[in-house]
Design a protein around this motif. Structure first.
Motif, PDB file in Angstrom:
ATOM      1  N   LEU A   1       0.813  -1.210   0.000  1.00 38.05           N
ATOM      2  CA  LEU A   1       0.000   0.000   0.000  1.00 38.05           C
ATOM      3  C   LEU A   1       0.848   1.262   0.000  1.00 38.05           C
ATOM      4  CD1 LEU A   1      -2.793  -0.883   2.587  1.00 38.05           C
ATOM      5  CD2 LEU A   1      -3.101  -0.525   0.138  1.00 38.05           C
ATOM      6  N   ILE A   2       1.856   1.303   0.856  1.00 35.39           N
ATOM      7  CA  ILE A   2       2.666   2.504   1.013  1.00 35.39           C
ATOM      8  C   ILE A   2       3.792   2.559  -0.011  1.00 35.39           C
ATOM      9  CG2 ILE A   2       3.891   3.921   2.704  1.00 35.39           C
ATOM     10  CD1 ILE A   2       0.995   3.297   3.422  1.00 35.39           C
ATOM     11  N   GLY A   3       4.207   1.406  -0.510  1.00 34.50           N
ATOM     12  CA  GLY A   3       5.284   1.354  -1.489  1.00 34.50           C
ATOM     13  C   GLY A   3       6.645   1.226  -0.822  1.00 34.50           C
ATOM     14  N   THR A   4       7.624   0.944  -1.634  1.00 33.39           N
ATOM     15  CA  THR A   4       9.001   0.806  -1.142  1.00 33.39           C
ATOM     16  C   THR A   4       9.954   1.740  -1.870  1.00 33.39           C
ATOM     17  OG1 THR A   4       9.396  -1.013  -2.693  1.00 33.39           O
ATOM     18  CG2 THR A   4       8.634  -1.597  -0.470  1.00 33.39           C
ATOM     19  N   GLN A   5       9.414   2.636  -2.677  1.00 30.27           N
ATOM     20  CA  GLN A   5      10.246   3.580  -3.408  1.00 30.27           C
ATOM     21  C   GLN A   5      10.893   4.573  -2.434  1.00 30.27           C
ATOM     22  OE1 GLN A   5      10.610   3.049  -6.530  1.00 30.27           O
ATOM     23  NE2 GLN A   5       8.819   1.833  -7.118  1.00 30.27           N
ATOM     24  N   PRO A   6      12.045   5.134  -2.775  1.00 31.84           N
ATOM     25  CA  PRO A   6      12.662   6.147  -1.907  1.00 31.84           C
ATOM     26  C   PRO A   6      11.701   7.308  -1.652  1.00 31.84           C
ATOM     27  CG  PRO A   6      14.190   5.458  -3.621  1.00 31.84           C
ATOM     28  CD  PRO A   6      12.862   4.854  -3.974  1.00 31.84           C
ATOM     29  N   ILE A   7      11.663   7.765  -0.406  1.00 30.70           N
ATOM     30  CA  ILE A   7      10.835   8.922  -0.064  1.00 30.70           C
ATOM     31  C   ILE A   7      11.578  10.187  -0.476  1.00 30.70           C
ATOM     32  CG2 ILE A   7       9.759  10.239   1.796  1.00 30.70           C
ATOM     33  CD1 ILE A   7       9.465   7.645   3.354  1.00 30.70           C
ATOM     34  N   VAL A   8      10.935  10.986  -1.311  1.00 28.72           N
ATOM     35  CA  VAL A   8      11.517  12.238  -1.793  1.00 28.72           C
ATOM     36  C   VAL A   8      11.015  13.380  -0.928  1.00 28.72           C
ATOM     37  CG1 VAL A   8      11.710  13.835  -3.745  1.00 28.72           C
ATOM     38  CG2 VAL A   8      11.678  11.355  -4.138  1.00 28.72           C
ATOM     39  N   GLY A   9      11.904  14.270  -0.538  1.00 26.74           N
ATOM     40  CA  GLY A   9      11.507  15.403   0.284  1.00 26.74           C
ATOM     41  C   GLY A   9      11.969  16.725  -0.290  1.00 26.74           C
ATOM     42  N   PHE A  10      11.227  17.757   0.042  1.00 24.02           N
ATOM     43  CA  PHE A  10      11.612  19.120  -0.352  1.00 24.02           C
ATOM     44  C   PHE A  10      11.150  20.062   0.741  1.00 24.02           C
ATOM     45  CE2 PHE A  10      10.643  23.280  -2.161  1.00 24.02           C
ATOM     46  CZ  PHE A  10      11.873  23.593  -2.732  1.00 24.02           C
TER      47      PHE A  10
ATOM     48  N   ARG B   1      18.943  19.093   6.455  1.00 25.38           N
ATOM     49  CA  ARG B   1      18.251  19.323   5.199  1.00 25.38           C
ATOM     50  C   ARG B   1      17.515  18.093   4.694  1.00 25.38           C
ATOM     51  NH1 ARG B   1      18.473  23.833   2.831  1.00 25.38           N
ATOM     52  NH2 ARG B   1      17.642  22.902   0.953  1.00 25.38           N
ATOM     53  N   ASP B   2      17.942  16.889   5.117  1.00 29.66           N
ATOM     54  CA  ASP B   2      17.271  15.728   4.541  1.00 29.66           C
ATOM     55  C   ASP B   2      15.974  15.386   5.262  1.00 29.66           C
ATOM     56  OD1 ASP B   2      18.081  14.494   6.859  1.00 29.66           O
ATOM     57  OD2 ASP B   2      19.570  13.216   5.923  1.00 29.66           O
ATOM     58  N   GLY B   3      15.816  15.780   6.523  1.00 32.69           N
ATOM     59  CA  GLY B   3      14.576  15.532   7.239  1.00 32.69           C
ATOM     60  C   GLY B   3      14.206  14.072   7.328  1.00 32.69           C
ATOM     61  N   GLY B   4      15.169  13.178   7.184  1.00 31.59           N
ATOM     62  CA  GLY B   4      14.892  11.751   7.265  1.00 31.59           C
ATOM     63  C   GLY B   4      14.441  11.124   5.960  1.00 31.59           C
ATOM     64  N   VAL B   5      14.314  11.909   4.898  1.00 36.55           N
ATOM     65  CA  VAL B   5      13.889  11.359   3.610  1.00 36.55           C
ATOM     66  C   VAL B   5      15.076  10.718   2.900  1.00 36.55           C
ATOM     67  CG1 VAL B   5      12.024  13.029   3.398  1.00 36.55           C
ATOM     68  CG2 VAL B   5      14.245  13.547   2.392  1.00 36.55           C
ATOM     69  N   ASP B   6      14.781   9.970   1.837  1.00 31.71           N
ATOM     70  CA  ASP B   6      15.838   9.263   1.109  1.00 31.71           C
ATOM     71  C   ASP B   6      16.484  10.123   0.032  1.00 31.71           C
ATOM     72  OD1 ASP B   6      15.341   6.695   2.463  1.00 31.71           O
ATOM     73  OD2 ASP B   6      13.442   6.745   1.369  1.00 31.71           O
ATOM     74  N   VAL B   7      15.685  10.999  -0.567  1.00 35.93           N
ATOM     75  CA  VAL B   7      16.167  11.871  -1.643  1.00 35.93           C
ATOM     76  C   VAL B   7      15.680  13.280  -1.374  1.00 35.93           C
ATOM     77  CG1 VAL B   7      16.129  12.354  -4.117  1.00 35.93           C
ATOM     78  CG2 VAL B   7      16.111   9.985  -3.321  1.00 35.93           C
ATOM     79  N   VAL B   8      16.569  14.258  -1.445  1.00 38.11           N
ATOM     80  CA  VAL B   8      16.184  15.659  -1.274  1.00 38.11           C
ATOM     81  C   VAL B   8      16.079  16.309  -2.650  1.00 38.11           C
ATOM     82  CG1 VAL B   8      16.810  17.899  -0.303  1.00 38.11           C
ATOM     83  CG2 VAL B   8      17.292  15.803   0.974  1.00 38.11           C
ATOM     84  N   ALA B   9      14.879  16.801  -2.974  1.00 39.18           N
ATOM     85  CA  ALA B   9      14.675  17.462  -4.260  1.00 39.18           C
ATOM     86  C   ALA B   9      15.270  18.864  -4.231  1.00 39.18           C
ATOM     87  CB  ALA B   9      13.185  17.537  -4.582  1.00 39.18           C
ATOM     88  N   GLY B  10      15.826  19.281  -5.349  1.00 39.07           N
ATOM     89  CA  GLY B  10      16.426  20.610  -5.410  1.00 39.07           C
ATOM     90  C   GLY B  10      15.456  21.704  -5.778  1.00 39.07           C
ATOM     91  N   SER B  11      14.288  21.322  -6.301  1.00 38.97           N
ATOM     92  CA  SER B  11      13.326  22.321  -6.758  1.00 38.97           C
ATOM     93  C   SER B  11      11.919  21.754  -6.689  1.00 38.97           C
ATOM     94  CB  SER B  11      13.640  22.748  -8.199  1.00 38.97           C
ATOM     95  OG  SER B  11      12.633  23.601  -8.706  1.00 38.97           O
ATOM     96  N   LEU B  12      10.985  22.545  -6.183  1.00 33.20           N
ATOM     97  CA  LEU B  12       9.604  22.090  -6.096  1.00 33.20           C
ATOM     98  C   LEU B  12       8.974  21.957  -7.477  1.00 33.20           C
ATOM     99  CD1 LEU B  12       7.143  21.426  -4.287  1.00 33.20           C
ATOM    100  CD2 LEU B  12       6.592  23.869  -4.307  1.00 33.20           C
ATOM    101  N   ASP B  13       9.317  22.871  -8.375  1.00 30.93           N
ATOM    102  CA  ASP B  13       8.665  22.856  -9.694  1.00 30.93           C
ATOM    103  C   ASP B  13       9.280  21.850 -10.656  1.00 30.93           C
ATOM    104  OD1 ASP B  13      11.036  24.117 -10.229  1.00 30.93           O
ATOM    105  OD2 ASP B  13      10.151  26.027 -10.844  1.00 30.93           O
ATOM    106  N   ARG B  14      10.216  21.033 -10.177  1.00 30.59           N
ATOM    107  CA  ARG B  14      10.793  19.988 -11.026  1.00 30.59           C
ATOM    108  C   ARG B  14      10.670  18.607 -10.383  1.00 30.59           C
ATOM    109  NH1 ARG B  14      16.315  23.010 -13.270  1.00 30.59           N
ATOM    110  NH2 ARG B  14      15.215  24.770 -14.266  1.00 30.59           N
TER     111      ARG B  14
ATOM    112  N   ARG C   1       8.484  16.377 -10.913  1.00 23.83           N
ATOM    113  CA  ARG C   1       8.087  15.330 -11.855  1.00 23.83           C
ATOM    114  C   ARG C   1       9.284  14.701 -12.562  1.00 23.83           C
ATOM    115  NH1 ARG C   1       3.917  16.876 -15.692  1.00 23.83           N
ATOM    116  NH2 ARG C   1       4.531  14.910 -16.671  1.00 23.83           N
ATOM    117  N   ALA C   2      10.453  15.323 -12.447  1.00 25.72           N
ATOM    118  CA  ALA C   2      11.657  14.692 -12.991  1.00 25.72           C
ATOM    119  C   ALA C   2      12.148  13.566 -12.093  1.00 25.72           C
ATOM    120  CB  ALA C   2      12.761  15.740 -13.156  1.00 25.72           C
ATOM    121  N   LEU C   3      11.678  13.547 -10.837  1.00 21.80           N
ATOM    122  CA  LEU C   3      12.111  12.525  -9.882  1.00 21.80           C
ATOM    123  C   LEU C   3      11.086  11.424  -9.676  1.00 21.80           C
ATOM    124  CD1 LEU C   3      13.629  14.861  -7.116  1.00 21.80           C
ATOM    125  CD2 LEU C   3      14.878  13.544  -8.857  1.00 21.80           C
ATOM    126  N   VAL C   4       9.802  11.763  -9.796  1.00 23.15           N
ATOM    127  CA  VAL C   4       8.735  10.793  -9.550  1.00 23.15           C
ATOM    128  C   VAL C   4       7.629  10.985 -10.582  1.00 23.15           C
ATOM    129  CG1 VAL C   4       9.154  10.543  -7.063  1.00 23.15           C
ATOM    130  CG2 VAL C   4       7.672  12.389  -7.893  1.00 23.15           C
TER     131      VAL C   4
END
Length: 328
Positions: free
Chosen positions: A31-40, A49-62, A64-67
């Motif tokens: 249900l929740i998935g196993t994909q890396p959790i992306v944070g911004f 800066r990572d807040g416990g997430v697996d991937v830190v996005a560099g931009s909110l408006d991009r 969709r390039a990550l997920v």
């Protein structure tokens, strides 16, 4: 299995959503998935800066390039004042499944903008009021609706929670944003639509972030009074239902350290039971988003009504001469 993005890595996002998501994905990966959790995070210069997430996005408006937007649940854990801009940015990228922290909007203009986004982009917004998924709330609702103890006469909620360390936190404009939305959503769910009777600050000298109270009258007759003291030396989340023939007192968990609720019906014994409401709420949200459930946890209309009542309460608090000096 959906991807997950958490926007906002403050106390709500990094402190609550991310840890709960990690626990849930270990138990319910289908249900929740196993994909890396992306944070911004919208803030700059964060110590962590990572807040416990697996991937830190560099931009909110991009993002969709990550997920993939069509297969992603986005948790929006930013302050109410930023809500419209964040949701607009997500909507234009194609994200539709959104878990949004309470209150869904900070004022009536923002609520109208979000309602336009929902209609124009087909957003599926689930608002985080996890008390609605609490076992205590379900038991209170069953007692109120059974008729066993007569009709519901009133609801009283007392929320005491010291917040001195975050008194200057710009995330919340006043005490109406902090604890009251949870309780108000529960009251509207238990007793139906309501109109404002009165509102104000619990301690005028402490100011808008010191605490607040609100009193509403439900269309069916019951009255709800909610008091939130953010200067209290102790913690309490107590809800009292007065029925015709008895009084029911419940206590929600006061922190993430101990997920246990308490309930006493009349002169009966005190019951203590596990009640991890945020986990239950997010699990219900993901069941809904993945098609395993037909309805979301909570109705958007209830959360819109909460925003409207809180807007009216702020107006009343700013003009105390126009409302009763005491409610409740």
């Amino acid at each position: 299995m959906p991807h997950t993005v958490v926007v906002g890595l403050g106390r709500s996002g990094a402190g609550l959503h991310v840890p709960v998501l990690k626990r849930l994905r270990a138990k319910f990966p289908e249900l929740i998935g196993t994909q890396p959790i992306v944070g911004f995070d919208l803030r700059t210069g964060m110590a962590l800066r990572d807040g416990g997430v697996d991937v830190v996005a560099g931009s909110l408006d991009r993002l969709r390039a990550l997920v993939p937007p069509d297969d992603t649940v986005v948790h929006v854990c930013t302050p109410p004042a930023t809500r419209v801009d964040v949701l607009t940015c997500l909507a234009v990228q194609g994200f539709r499944r959104l878990v949004v922290e309470k209150p869904v909007a900070g004022d009536l203009a923002a609520l109208a903008a979000i309602e336009r986004l929902r209609a124009g982009h087909g957003l599926d917004v689930v608002v985080v009021t996890h008390w609605l998924a609490a076992a205590l709330t379900r038991r209170l609702a069953a007692l109120a609706r059974s008729g066993e103890h007569g009709p519901l006469a009133s609801i009283t909620v007392c929320q005491d929670k010291p917040r001195f360390a975050r008194a200057g936190d710009p995330a919340h404009a006043d005490a109406f944003d902090v604890e009251i939305p949870h309780a108000l959503a529960v009251a509207l769910t238990l007793a139906g639509p309501a109109g404002l009777v009165g509102a104000g600050w619990t301690d005028p000298q402490a100011g808008p972030l010191g605490g607040a109270w609100i009193s509403v009258r439900h269309r069916g007759g019951p009255r709800t009074t909610i008091r939130s003291d953010l200067t209290s030396p102790v913690r309490r989340r107590e809800i009292t239902l007065r029925l015709r023939d008895t009084t029911v007192v419940g206590h929600y968990p006061v922190s993430a350290d101990d997920h246990h609720a308490q309930l006493r019906v009349g002169a009966g014994p005190r019951e203590v039971f596990e009640d991890e409401a945020l986990g239950a709420f997010l699990l219900a949200a993901y069941r809904y988003f993945t098609g395993a459930a037909t309805a979301p946890p909570g109705e958007f209309a209830v959360h819109a009504a909460v925003v409207r009542l809180l807007a009216a309460a702020r107006d009343a608090a700013r003009s105390p001469e126009e409302v009763p000096a005491h409610a409740g």
